[in-house]
Design an enzyme around this catalytic site. Structure first.
Site, PDB file in Angstrom:
ATOM      1  N   SER A  45       0.828  -1.212   0.000  1.00  0.00           N
ATOM      2  CA  SER A  45       0.000   0.000   0.000  1.00  0.00           C
ATOM      3  C   SER A  45       0.858   1.255   0.000  1.00  0.00           C
ATOM      4  CB  SER A  45      -0.952  -0.005   1.196  1.00  0.00           C
ATOM      5  OG  SER A  45      -0.244  -0.097   2.409  1.00  0.00           O
ATOM      6  N   GLU A  46       2.028   1.208   0.637  1.00  0.00           N
ATOM      7  CA  GLU A  46       2.926   2.357   0.617  1.00  0.00           C
ATOM      8  C   GLU A  46       4.384   1.919   0.639  1.00  0.00           C
ATOM      9  OE1 GLU A  46       0.161   5.542   0.628  1.00  0.00           O
ATOM     10  OE2 GLU A  46       0.018   3.800   1.929  1.00  0.00           O
TER      11      GLU A  46
END
Length: 262
Positions: A45-46
């Site tokens: 996600s990041e």
């Protein structure tokens, strides 16, 4: 040249819990397109990129599809890497970011983030979000992300769709409700919009920058415990401190390695 890469489970007291983030500590920034391609390759996600900037650190966060202005779990993961893996000697860190200066400090065995509080304003539910939700919200607010308050924790837990096709969204939807659990004030889940490239994020620090001021006002208290009830759950101790939100959690290193490309 090989660059170090760490994968860290943030807001977790054991691996395989919380929210995984990639962290790449650098000596100097990489080209934006390279950072974006690395984030896409990491497919988390990041991915956080950080490098020294005076006596602070510059930090940037990328999803697999775009750069974002604020990310909680990857900031906590970055602090964990600096302290646990790179042995940063001080008990406080300063990160310069697109959202201003972010301070992080050690509090006993927890890492505490200090983020801007984002008080959500009343808003209307767009038609495409309402169609996918198929539930009647108790309240709808907006502060970068859409905040949708449901009637119960059970409704938040039972939601089985996502909002990836909702063109009206930019930064995603937070579903939340008061908690039924002892010692937990509210629960939440976060779903990314089409531009974010994340269907559901396990434990989202930036969402709590919105959730905490909302629930602090509703519950009449400044110290709260939030639990994100995704398939990989996580718990965050939160304090509303004026126009700031302090969030505390743990992190665990899952992977240490290097990446290189021509």
């Amino acid at each position: 040249m090989a660059y170090p890469l760490y994968q860290v489970d943030a807001f977790a007291d054991a691996v395989f819990e919380g929210n995984p983030a990639a962290v790449m500590p650098l000596n100097a920034p990489l080209d934006e397109d390279v950072m974006q391609r690395l984030a896409q390759e990491n497919n988390l996600s990041e991915t956080a990129f950080l490098w020294p900037e005076g006596d602070a650190w510059r930090i940037r966060w990328f999803t697999p599809s775009k750069e974002v202005p604020l990310c909680g779990h990857a900031t906590l993961a970055s602090a964990h890497v600096l302290w646990r893996e790179l042995h940063w000697p001080h008990d406080e860190l300063r990160f310069n970011s697109a959202s201003g200066e972010l301070r992080v400090r050690k509090v006993d065995d927890l890492i505490e983030l200090n983020f801007p509080a984002l008080m959500p304003k009343p808003a209307e539910l767009s038609a495409d979000v309402a169609e996918r939700l198929e539930l009647k919200p108790q309240d709808v607010r907006s502060a970068i992300k859409e905040l949708v308050v449901l009637a119960s924790e059970a409704e938040v837990a039972a939601f089985s769709r996502d909002f990836s096709g909702c063109e009206s969204l930019e930064s995603g939807v937070i579903l939340t409700a008061r908690s039924d659990r002892d010692g937990v004030d509210f629960v939440s889940r976060f779903f990314g919009g089409p531009e974010v490239g994340i269907k559901e994020d396990p434990v989202t620090g930036s969402a709590h920058a919105i959730l905490v001021p909302y629930w602090a006002e509703k519950l009449g208290k400044s110290e709260l415990v939030g639990r994100q009830i995704s398939s990989r759950p996580g718990q965050i101790e939160c304090v509303l401190d004026g126009d700031r939100v302090r969030m505390r959690g743990q992190a665990r290193t899952y992977l240490r390695g290097f990446v290189e490309w021509t």
